[in-house]
Design an enzyme around this catalytic site. Structure first.
Site, mmCIF file in Angstrom:
data_model
loop_
_atom_site.group_PDB
_atom_site.id
_atom_site.type_symbol
_atom_site.label_atom_id
_atom_site.label_comp_id
_atom_site.label_asym_id
_atom_site.label_seq_id
_atom_site.Cartn_x
_atom_site.Cartn_y
_atom_site.Cartn_z
ATOM 1 N N SER A 100 0.837 -1.189 0.000
ATOM 2 C CA SER A 100 0.000 0.000 0.000
ATOM 3 C C SER A 100 0.886 1.259 0.000
ATOM 4 C CB SER A 100 -0.960 -0.026 1.201
ATOM 5 O OG SER A 100 -1.930 0.994 1.109
ATOM 6 N N ASP A 218 -10.194 -3.786 -5.189
ATOM 7 C CA ASP A 218 -9.744 -2.752 -4.242
ATOM 8 C C ASP A 218 -10.749 -1.603 -4.198
ATOM 9 O OD1 ASP A 218 -8.332 -0.965 -2.655
ATOM 10 O OD2 ASP A 218 -6.415 -1.446 -3.591
ATOM 11 N N HIS A 274 -8.152 -4.890 -0.015
ATOM 12 C CA HIS A 274 -7.021 -4.052 0.369
ATOM 13 C C HIS A 274 -6.733 -4.230 1.863
ATOM 14 C CE1 HIS A 274 -4.307 -0.700 -0.564
ATOM 15 N NE2 HIS A 274 -4.420 -0.427 0.719
#
Length: 295
Positions: A100, A218, A274
């Site tokens: 991320s 996501d 995510h």
């Protein structure tokens, strides 16, 4: 006496196996994302140690939850550079994985520092092309509202750029000129400014492999194709411009096109949520797509 000798031999053999394992595998560095600390990397660390016996794995902690949001990207990169350079186990080189927000942080490390040098770079579902959507800061409703307001009103103001991490890769398709001029971090490591930093490209081209990914489900990174350097088209939140249609690729500002021409640029997608660094979904994609670059 005979038993003691046998025991000594066993101990020496075990130590030898561990030493050989440690020498066989390049050390791995895992960089956590936003609103997180290195505790989120625990499962990935255990998975690596299980499948690569003796491997040295480190997951730096850049100040934890608060600092991952409220310290700018330059500060976090500087901290990472210092920590990795200070670790004697890493001097021979590393494989670097950014999760991320850890993706643009580790890319900043690669381009600006690269000491110890990165052999293989992997961005795991990370905002390489920037974002145009505010990440949720846990379950703190007031803080989420505040961050949304900051992003809407003044994300490119100097006080926000110098304080809030994601402001450094906030890419507003309705304010591209302002983004290029006032966003402090992503335009720099993308080498999109008029003055090109040749070291950035040189360090990227020193890699054995550059790997990038995004999750097809996501709902945190907007647009999700940012993991492949995709960006929203000017004045649109519906059309995503792929890497190959960007000047970053056409003019090869950081060497991605050359990496592709030499079969060193790799892409994959996942179907994990995510922030899922724990489940069987994560294990499958991590083992299939990351492990081959660590052997």
């Amino acid at each position: 006496m005979k038993i003691e000798r046998v025991s000594l031999v066993v101990v020496l053999v075990v130590l030898g196996v561990v030493w050989v394992g440690a020498q066989k595998y390049t050390p791995v560095v895992l960089m956590h994302g936003i609103t997180a600390d290195n505790g989120t990397m625990t499962h990935a660390v255990e998975l690596l140690r299980k499948h690569f016996p003796g491997i040295y794995v480190v997951a730096p902690n850049l100040g934890g939850w608060y600092d991952s949001v409220m310290r700018n990207m330059d500060h976090q990169v500087e901290t990472l550079c210092h920590e990795l350079k200070s670790d004697p186990h890493l001097r021979g080189g590393i494989n670097l994985i950014g999760f991320s927000q850890g993706g643009p942080i580790t890319r900043g490390y690669l381009e600006r520092c690269n000491d110890p040098p990165v052999k293989n770079y992997i961005g795991w579902v990370s905002p390489q092309g920037g974002v145009f959507g505010c990440p949720q800061a846990g379950h703190i409703r007031y803080l989420n509202w505040t961050l949304d307001e900051i992003a809407d009103c003044c994300v490119y103001d100097s006080w926000v750029q110098n304080m809030v991490s994601f402001a450094g890769y906030w890419r507003d398709p309705y304010a591209e000129a302002t983004y290029e001029k006032q966003c402090l971090y992503l335009p720099d490591i993308d080498n999109s400014r008029p003055h090109k930093n040749s070291t950035y490209k040189k360090n990227v081209l020193s890699l054995k492999n550059f790997v990038m990914s995004y999750s097809t489900i996501d709902d945190t990174l907007i647009p999700r194709e940012t993991g492949w350097f995709g960006v929203y088209a000017p004045n649109s939140v519906h059309t995503v411009v792929p890497l190959e249609q960007r000047d970053l690729w056409k003019q090869d500002w950081i060497g991605l096109r050359e990496l592709n021409q030499t079969n060193r640029l790799h892409r994959f997608t996942t179907t994990c949520h995510h922030g899922d660094y724990y489940s069987s979904c994560f294990d499958k994609y991590f083992m299939d797509n990351v492990f081959p670059f660590l052997k």
